[in-house]
Enzyme design. Structure first.
Site, mmCIF file in Angstrom:
data_model
loop_
_atom_site.group_PDB
_atom_site.id
_atom_site.type_symbol
_atom_site.label_atom_id
_atom_site.label_comp_id
_atom_site.label_asym_id
_atom_site.label_seq_id
_atom_site.Cartn_x
_atom_site.Cartn_y
_atom_site.Cartn_z
ATOM 1 N N ASP A 25 4.196 49.605 2.386
ATOM 2 C CA ASP A 25 5.287 50.120 3.381
ATOM 3 C C ASP A 25 6.565 50.473 2.569
ATOM 4 O OD1 ASP A 25 6.722 47.812 2.450
ATOM 5 O OD2 ASP A 25 6.811 46.670 4.191
ATOM 6 N N ASP A 27 5.838 52.627 9.133
ATOM 7 C CA ASP A 27 5.832 52.876 7.972
ATOM 8 C C ASP A 27 4.841 52.394 6.775
ATOM 9 O OD1 ASP A 27 6.832 50.258 8.149
ATOM 10 O OD2 ASP A 27 8.241 50.603 6.468
#
Length: 354
Positions: free
Chosen positions: A236, A279
């Site tokens: 991430d 993300d």
């Protein structure tokens, strides 16, 4: 049909049979061989095949009938041959009709009309470009009686008229069948493109969640069969919510695309990368243990510092969680373990330790 379409129909193709159903083609060919065998049995008493060889002509005719029926039954019942073989068998069918006509000693319509089904079949199963050689062979075979029975102007004229009609029918059948095959191939390609796009993340171009689930399940199954290793990275972007909040979602999307580019450039040929959601990204590393996977994560982090930057110019940083497949572990369990490793690493990252 436009001129361009006609050019496409007669153009040379790498695969002239693209879009064709070989199973249906074999069954149609088989049916015609059965029909030829049946019609020969009907025609033989009307035009006995004895003019050239005497009674042995019946043996030849019987062999043609038996072979036609046997071959036709095999094709109808599922024996498959290639389009090339079916094309060659059409030549054989015409040659056998010419042989029956010769055995009968003259031009008998009961045999002569058997040429038309072969012209229709060959046109239906083959593109127009391939018809030329066949129709020339059919013309020679159907007109052979003019050589051994002597020239007959009226018979020659009738034969020429018939040949023109047969050729026209064959060409029309070929054009129609080729158009259908082309449309079928186009629809098949559109379906494949749609299936591929359904597994691609529109923003980053990486595989999406659906593609991840399918690929991970396939890799886990492969490892179970072969005993090979598999590791997973869950990634991430650090502070991604802040980027969206401060600079807007368009800048956030730009950052995600750069991260995806970095992930893509880090992949080996056997690896695969996916956007899991938001993300978060996932990388599958076949034939890779946890130690090598950690090294791959380190290389990715280092590459991100150079290639990926926030709108402020600061380098983007990522977090990575690593997990290796263990005996009896499912695909979901492997992914969950990597995700937990990512979560567990966050306090260390906030303290400045990787």
């Amino acid at each position: 049909m436009s001129l361009l379409s006609l050019r496409q129909l007669f153009a040379r193709q790498a695969d002239p049979y693209v879009g064709s159903d070989i199973v249906i083609a074999n069954r149609i060919g088989g049916i015609l061989w059965l029909v030829m065998g049946a019609l020969t049995m009907v025609a033989a008493p009307l035009a006995p095949p004895t003019a050239r060889l005497g009674w042995p002509g019946w043996l030849v005719a019987a062999a043609i009938v038996a072979g036609s029926i046997a071959g036709g039954r095999a094709l109808v019942r599922g024996k498959q041959v290639s389009h090339e073989t079916l094309f060659k068998l059409s030549f054989l069918g015409v040659a056998l009709v010419a042989l029956l006509q010769w055995l009968a000693g003259s031009r008998h319509d009961s045999y002569h009309e058997l040429y038309l089904p072969w012209a229709l079949l060959t046109g239906s199963l083959n593109p127009p470009r391939r018809l030329g050689a066949f129709m020339l062979f059919l013309a020679a075979a159907s007109g052979a009686f003019l050589a051994y029975d002597g020239w007959d102007t009226r018979a020659a004229g009738e034969m020429a008229s018939q040949l023109l009609i047969w050729t026209a029918i064959a060409i029309v059948a070929s054009i129609y069948a080729t158009s259908v095959r082309s449309q079928r191939a186009g629809l098949r390609q559109e379906g494949e493109d749609a299936r591929r796009l359904a597994r691609v993340d529109a923003l980053t171009g990486l595989g999406n969640r659906r593609a991840l689930e399918e690929s991970l399940a396939a890799e886990v199954a492969r490892c179970e069969r072969t005993g090979s290793t598999l590791s997973v990275l869950v990634i991430d972007v650090n502070g991604f919510k802040g980027i969206n909040d401060r600079h807007g979602h368009l800048e956030g999307d730009r950052c995600l695309r750069r991260v995806a580019d970095a992930v893509r450039s880090s992949l080996r040929e056997m690896d695969s990368g996916f956007r899991w959601g938001g993300d978060e990204f996932v990388v599958l590393l076949p034939e890779t243990d946890a130690v090598s996977a950690h090294a791959a994560a380190d290389r990715l982090r280092e590459g991100m510092v150079v290639t990926c930057r926030e709108p402020t110019g600061e380098s983007l940083s990522i977090g990575c969680g690593v997990a290796q497949l263990e005996d009896g572990m499912s695909a979901n369990e492997l992914l969950t373990m990597a995700d937990l490793a990512l979560v567990a690493s966050k306090p260390r990252r906030s303290a400045g330790v990787r």
